[in-house]
Motif scaffolding. Structure first.
Motif, short mmCIF file in Angstrom:
data_model
loop_
_atom_site.label_atom_id
_atom_site.label_comp_id
_atom_site.label_asym_id
_atom_site.label_seq_id
_atom_site.Cartn_x
_atom_site.Cartn_y
_atom_site.Cartn_z
N ARG A 796 -19.85 54.43 7.56
CA ARG A 796 -19.82 53.19 8.33
C ARG A 796 -21.05 53.06 9.23
NH1 ARG A 796 -16.70 50.36 5.11
NH2 ARG A 796 -14.44 50.56 5.44
N SER A 797 -21.56 54.17 9.70
CA SER A 797 -22.79 54.13 10.51
C SER A 797 -23.94 53.55 9.70
CB SER A 797 -23.14 55.55 10.97
OG SER A 797 -24.43 55.59 11.54
N CYS A 798 -24.05 54.02 8.47
CA CYS A 798 -25.10 53.52 7.58
C CYS A 798 -24.90 52.04 7.28
CB CYS A 798 -25.10 54.33 6.30
SG CYS A 798 -26.37 53.84 5.14
N GLN A 799 -23.67 51.65 6.99
CA GLN A 799 -23.39 50.24 6.68
C GLN A 799 -23.64 49.35 7.89
OE1 GLN A 799 -19.34 50.97 5.14
NE2 GLN A 799 -20.02 49.97 3.24
N THR A 800 -23.38 49.86 9.09
CA THR A 800 -23.68 49.09 10.30
C THR A 800 -25.17 48.77 10.36
OG1 THR A 800 -21.87 50.18 11.49
CG2 THR A 800 -23.55 49.09 12.82
N ALA A 801 -25.99 49.76 10.02
CA ALA A 801 -27.43 49.53 10.01
C ALA A 801 -27.82 48.56 8.90
CB ALA A 801 -28.17 50.85 9.85
N LEU A 802 -27.23 48.70 7.72
CA LEU A 802 -27.57 47.83 6.59
C LEU A 802 -27.26 46.37 6.88
CD1 LEU A 802 -26.39 49.93 3.50
CD2 LEU A 802 -28.69 49.68 4.42
N VAL A 803 -26.15 46.12 7.58
CA VAL A 803 -25.80 44.74 7.94
C VAL A 803 -26.87 44.13 8.82
CG1 VAL A 803 -24.22 43.39 9.37
CG2 VAL A 803 -23.30 44.93 7.63
N GLU A 804 -27.34 44.90 9.81
CA GLU A 804 -28.37 44.38 10.70
C GLU A 804 -29.69 44.21 9.96
OE1 GLU A 804 -27.54 43.23 13.37
OE2 GLU A 804 -25.77 44.31 14.09
N ILE A 805 -30.02 45.14 9.09
CA ILE A 805 -31.25 45.03 8.30
C ILE A 805 -31.21 43.78 7.42
CG2 ILE A 805 -32.58 46.08 6.43
CD1 ILE A 805 -31.67 48.82 7.57
N LEU A 806 -30.10 43.57 6.75
CA LEU A 806 -29.94 42.39 5.89
C LEU A 806 -30.12 41.11 6.69
CD1 LEU A 806 -29.17 41.07 3.19
CD2 LEU A 806 -26.77 41.31 3.87
N ASP A 807 -29.49 41.04 7.85
CA ASP A 807 -29.56 39.83 8.66
C ASP A 807 -30.99 39.55 9.11
OD1 ASP A 807 -27.76 37.76 10.10
OD2 ASP A 807 -29.09 38.49 11.69
N VAL A 808 -31.68 40.58 9.60
CA VAL A 808 -33.04 40.39 10.10
C VAL A 808 -33.99 40.01 8.97
CG1 VAL A 808 -35.04 41.57 11.10
CG2 VAL A 808 -32.78 41.86 12.12
N ILE A 809 -33.87 40.67 7.82
CA ILE A 809 -34.78 40.38 6.70
C ILE A 809 -34.57 38.96 6.19
CG2 ILE A 809 -35.28 40.92 4.29
CD1 ILE A 809 -35.07 43.80 4.91
N VAL A 810 -33.33 38.56 5.99
CA VAL A 810 -33.06 37.23 5.45
C VAL A 810 -33.58 36.15 6.39
CG1 VAL A 810 -31.26 35.59 4.82
CG2 VAL A 810 -31.10 37.94 4.05
N ARG A 811 -33.33 36.30 7.67
CA ARG A 811 -33.82 35.29 8.61
C ARG A 811 -35.35 35.33 8.72
NH1 ARG A 811 -29.25 33.25 10.90
NH2 ARG A 811 -27.47 34.66 10.81
N SER A 812 -35.93 36.51 8.56
CA SER A 812 -37.38 36.63 8.66
C SER A 812 -38.10 35.87 7.55
CB SER A 812 -37.80 38.11 8.61
OG SER A 812 -37.35 38.81 9.75
#
Length: 991
Positions: A796-812
């Protein structure tokens, strides 16, 4: 803590500082990845195993948590454009502009659209222009501003008129002005519809039902009002001056309508101007026994008949020389004696030298008309770069010549007509001859031609007909740039130019233009609203006539100038003063306004609010002398307005645009085969060189970004951020570090968008998702994602990071690749009713992500990891175990936080190393096998800006593992090949 080693004194304080910077993780975890770190820029995973558990084989396939997503890895053939059209409809592309205009927000962002020309199909220049504007608009909209963007078209002008006439052929000769205008309007409308359809297809955000058009009556009315306001301030006047004239178009041109042909061939000549009356100084230097002539060089021999003077540079040195062949005496610049003698294939003997000022009051004979005097006059435009240092002056056919004539009251007779041929004033021998084809027979007959040769040089051409222009004097309407140049330059200092060098370019262009010719001798355009007297050199224009015309044009369009009788174009009160309807003394002017004046006044029709200011102008570099300049020169009424508050961005567009992103097959001629999103991705990379677009599109089409996004989407399929997220301080160190770097990435991306540096946005994102994510972080976390229990906090720690990474990349990348961003947004599994990503705001990060102390832990561990992987090139890292030996100190304490036990196959350190198991020691083991690899290194710890610095040694000992490959996770951690490793056994037993 082992071996009885405890940090004391400064070491203890340093360790406490490090822990306070990143927090103490409560989970056994694993560091990794790098981005904005100081030393290790690339961390390859060569040698590491890229094998993934295969869910289709073995009895444990159902226990492995492989990625699950419907997001396709590739879109082939027609899938890409079809998917984009589907997304546009589903995500409301057509309603987005009106939606954001209705929001109640405090800030507004205004990008003023420079109108494309309505004379052809959409091409790569249009795509570059409109897509880059769309990127800026979407970013500011996502950032919370209300975007003001009104697209428009430049609809009048000679190119359209020429195309219409050329299509009609001989039939065009019998058309009336109104017939030409009607056909030109139809042509422009058709071109607008083609271009508009393409802009909509590319996903450009705008209200396409409310655009501005320069042939719209309301637009024309405001343009005429602007013209009169400038006239009323004394900025517009009518005069007889030399202008660039296109014989092929039969009209005057502005400098912005020229292009320079570097391969033009001219006849250059050296010609004698016999001395008529020497100045006192010159008289004292010659004995009168030999003929004396002034030696002049010109590349435009056709202007010699119109000569009125010879100019010299007062400060330069001149010489009297004797020709070895003829014995004649010549006068020319002292610095040019040897060069000219060589060109004339002779030798010159210098008799004497003198200063240019000593030529004052001298005269010479016209080379074609012996009894006509050509005075010798001082002039600052004379240079020594080429020629003889003496310049032939024809006031009707040169801009500098005109200046000299104005100063000395010289005649300014024009000897060339609208077709570029000599008039009868030039004499019967020259009459009706084309000036650019005229030879030098007259000069040879007069025995004043010394040499004629061909010269290849840069020469102005009509940018529409691609044929050479001439300079000829005629009655035209002008804007006096000299009167507003100083104020305009001061105004430009308040504007940010991207690139900064463009400001100097624009100022230099303005300095080269003493005036702007705004009248054109055509019919497809806005008429100059004046009336000429039938018999006198007078014209009529005042506030009453303008108001009357403006109202007519506003209601019926500018066609009224040609459809209404002259008496109806004047108000009754003025008509009665100029002869009445039956004896009207004036006729409407037959000239139209330069289309640069058309488009340059667009600010008055489009920009909102009383200040009428824009935040951004974004156009091609060719607009330095075009729309940027015409917009600037029309704003001084009554006070400077309309210039952008923030910046002007110049985008280089090659003049030879190629239709490279359209399919060559007829049935797909309107569809970009790679999809619209690949076009902006490539443009942001090659904003200066359009010719490289093809080479950029092809690599992007391979789908590197899609693969990264698919991995992110697939590995959060069973994750709900609201219930499954791990608090930041409880996450794995590598995951915390990813958030730390993610915040840095988000800040840089945001700042680059604000600076309109879209190319750097793309490059930064590409580095992030290829090198840092795909090649490093993803390879480390796959085991944790696939093989741990579903709800294990480490997973879940890894998935927490992946969610934030996905959000930042898509908006970027959303402003640059809107279709892809929307497609991804529709596949995010934890968003049940996905809205448009553009309606959900810009990147959001948290201040608690920022933990710079993590860099030392990750960098030091990665240095050891790189040593390990570098020692086993091409081999599977999981088949080895490593012993890391670090001398007691701060580095040991930092690494120990990644692995609390001495030996582990599941620690954060071992996850990073990707080995079978990792052992952490403070001193070397006493016994080692013969097949070990020993690697030494040093690492400098630098904390708190250099206040804490310590260099530590380490050793990495590599040896083959004695364990077997686990049939479930494929790591070499099992006791035998048919039994599970302890970790997998625990996971499977729980299932």
């Amino acid at each position: 803590m082992r071996w009885g080693l405890r940090p004391r004194g400064p070491e203890a304080a340093a360790l406490a500082t490090a822990r306070s910077l990143w927090g103490t993780p409560r989970l056994p975890c694993s560091p990794g990845w790098q981005g904005a770190t100081k030393r290790l820029l690339v961390r390859s995973v060569s040698g590491a195993s890229n094998h993934q558990p295969n869910s289709n084989t073995g009895r444990y396939r159902d226990t492995v948590l492989l990625p699950q997503t419907n997001f396709p890895m590739k879109l082939l053939g027609r899938q890409q454009p079809d998917k984009e059209l589907e997304i546009q409809q589903k995500c409301g592309f057509s309603e987005l502009y009106s939606w954001q205009r209705e929001r109640k927000v405090k800030t507004e962002f205004c990008l003023h659209d420079g109108p494309p020309y309505a004379n052809g199909d959409p091409h790569v220049g249009h795509a570059l222009n409109k897509i880059l504007k769309d990127i800026a608009n979407r970013f500011h909209m996502m950032s919370g501003s209300k975007v003001h963007f009104v697209p428009g078209w430049d609809c009048h002008g000679l190119p359209i008129e020429i195309k219409v006439l050329s299509e009609l052929g001989r039939e065009a000769q019998n058309l009336s002005a109104m017939e030409i205008r009607e056909k030109a309007r139809s042509f422009a409308k058709a071109a607008i519809e083609k271009q508009k359809s393409a802009f909509i297809r590319w996903g450009i955000m705008a209200d396409w039902n409310n655009c501005y058009y320069t042939f719209d009556g309301k637009y024309e009315a405001k343009q005429l009002r602007t013209f009169y306001q400038m006239y009323d301030k004394g900025l517009v006047y009518r005069s007889y001056k030399p202008v660039f004239w296109s014989p092929s178009s039969r009209t005057a041109l502005a400098e912005a309508e020229l292009e320079y042909n570097p391969e033009h061939v001219s006849r250059s000549i050296y010609v004698k101007f016999p001395l008529l009356k020497p100045s006192p100084k010159l008289a004292s230097l010659i004995d009168g026994s030999s003929p004396v002539s002034f030696l002049v060089w010109t590349t435009q021999p056709w202007t010699i008949p119109a000569n009125e003077a010879v100019c010299y540079m007062p400060e330069s040195k001149y010489a009297v020389v004797k020709c070895s062949k003829s014995g004649d005496l010549y006068v020319l610049a002292a610095d040019k004696v040897e060069t000219v003698a060589s060109t004339l294939e002779t030798a010159f003997e210098t008799i004497s030298t003198f200063s240019g000022v000593d030529l004052e009051n001298g005269t010479c004979s016209h080379p074609l008309i012996p009894d006509k005097a050509s005075p010798l006059l001082p002039a600052n435009h004379v240079t020594m770069a080429k020629g003889t240092g003496l310049v032939h002056t024809a006031p009707a056919h040169g801009m500098e010549d005109y200046g000299v004539a104005s100063q000395h009251n010289l005649p300014m007779d024009c000897l060339v007509d609208e077709d570029g041929v000599f008039t009868d004033v030039a004499g019967p021998e020259l009459q009706n001859k084309a000036v650019l084809e005229e030879g030098t027979d007259m000069l040879q007959t007069a025995k004043n031609l010394l040499k004629e040769e061909k010269l290849v040089h840069s020469y102005p051409y009509d940018w529409r007909t691609k044929k050479p222009v001439v300079i000829r004097a005629s009655k035209q309407w002008f804007i006096n740039i000299a009167d507003i140049k100083i104020a305009a330059k001061e105004l430009l200092k308040k504007v940010k130019f991207i690139p900064g060098s463009a400001l100097n370019g624009m100022v230099e262009m303005m300095d080269r233009r003493p005036y702007w010719c705004i009248s054109r001798q055509r019919v497809w355009g806005v008429p100059i609203p004046v009336f000429h007297h039938k018999t006198k050199d007078e014209y009529l224009i005042n506030s009453q006539t303008i108001e009357h015309i403006v109202k007519l044009v506003e209601q019926h369009g500018s066609d009224v100038w040609w459809t209404l009788p002259p008496e109806q174009l004047l108000p009754k009160e003025v008509l009665s003063e100029v002869g009445g309807p039956d004896a009207l003394e004036y006729v409407p002017c037959q000239d139209i306004l330069d289309i640069w004046f058309d488009s340059g006044t667009s600010w008055s029709h489009v920009l909102p609010g009383p200040d009428q200011r824009a935040d951004l102008y974004l156009e091609g570099k060719d607009q330095l002398g075009g729309w940027f300049q015409s917009s600037l020169l029309t704003i001084f009424i009554p006070e400077p307005t309309s210039l952008p508050k923030t910046s002007v961005q110049l985008i280089g567009i090659e003049s030879h645009c190629v239709y490279i992103f359209f399919s060559t097959e007829k049935d797909q001629s309107k569809e970009p085969p790679y999809g619209a999103d690949l076009i902006p991705m490539s443009f942001t990379e090659v904003a200066i060189d359009i010719s490289k677009v093809r080479t950029i599109i092809l690599p992007i089409s391979k789908g590197q970004l899609r693969n990264t996004l698919r991995f992110l989407l697939g590995n959060v399929a069973d994750f709900n951020p609201e219930t499954d997220s791990i608090p930041v301080n409880d996450m794995y160190v590598i995951d915390q570090y990813m958030l730390h770097l993610l915040q840095d990435l988000a800040n840089k991306i945001t700042e680059l968008y604000k600076q309109y540096d879209f190319g750097k946005v793309v490059r930064l994102l590409r580095t992030f998702y290829t090198r840092e994510l795909s090649h490093f972080y993803f390879s480390i976390i796959k085991d944790r994602l696939y093989c741990e229990k579903e709800n294990d906090p480490r997973r879940r720690s890894c998935q927490t990071a992946l969610v934030e990474i996905l959000d930042v990349i898509v908006r970027s990348f959303a402003p640059i690749l809107p279709h892809l961003a929307e497609e991804v947004f529709q596949h995010i599994p934890y968003i049940k009713e996905p809205k448009s990503v553009f309606r959900t705001g810009w990147i959001s990060t948290s201040s608690i992500w920022k933990k710079p102390g993590l860099e030392e832990a990750v960098e030091s561990a990665c240095a050891m990891r790189d040593s390990f992987l570098g020692s086993i090139p091409g081999k599977n890292a999981a088949e080895y175990k490593v012993i890391i030996v670090i001398e007691p100190g701060l580095l040991f304490e930092i690494i120990e936080m990644l692995q609390s036990e001495e030996t582990s196959s599941t620690s954060q350190l071992n996850e990073l190393m990707m080995a079978s198991e990792s052992t952490l020691l403070a001193q070397e083991p006493r016994e080692m096998t013969a097949d070990v690899i020993e690697l030494k290194g040093k690492f400098l710890i630098n904390l708190e800006g250099g206040d804490i610095r310590e260099e530590s040694s380490y050793k990495v000992i590599v040896m083959p593992t004695t364990k077997e490959k686990c049939p479930r996770c494929w790591k070499y951690t099992a006791e035998s090949s048919d039994t599970l490793c302890p970790r997998c056994a625990e996971v499977v037993s729980g299932k």
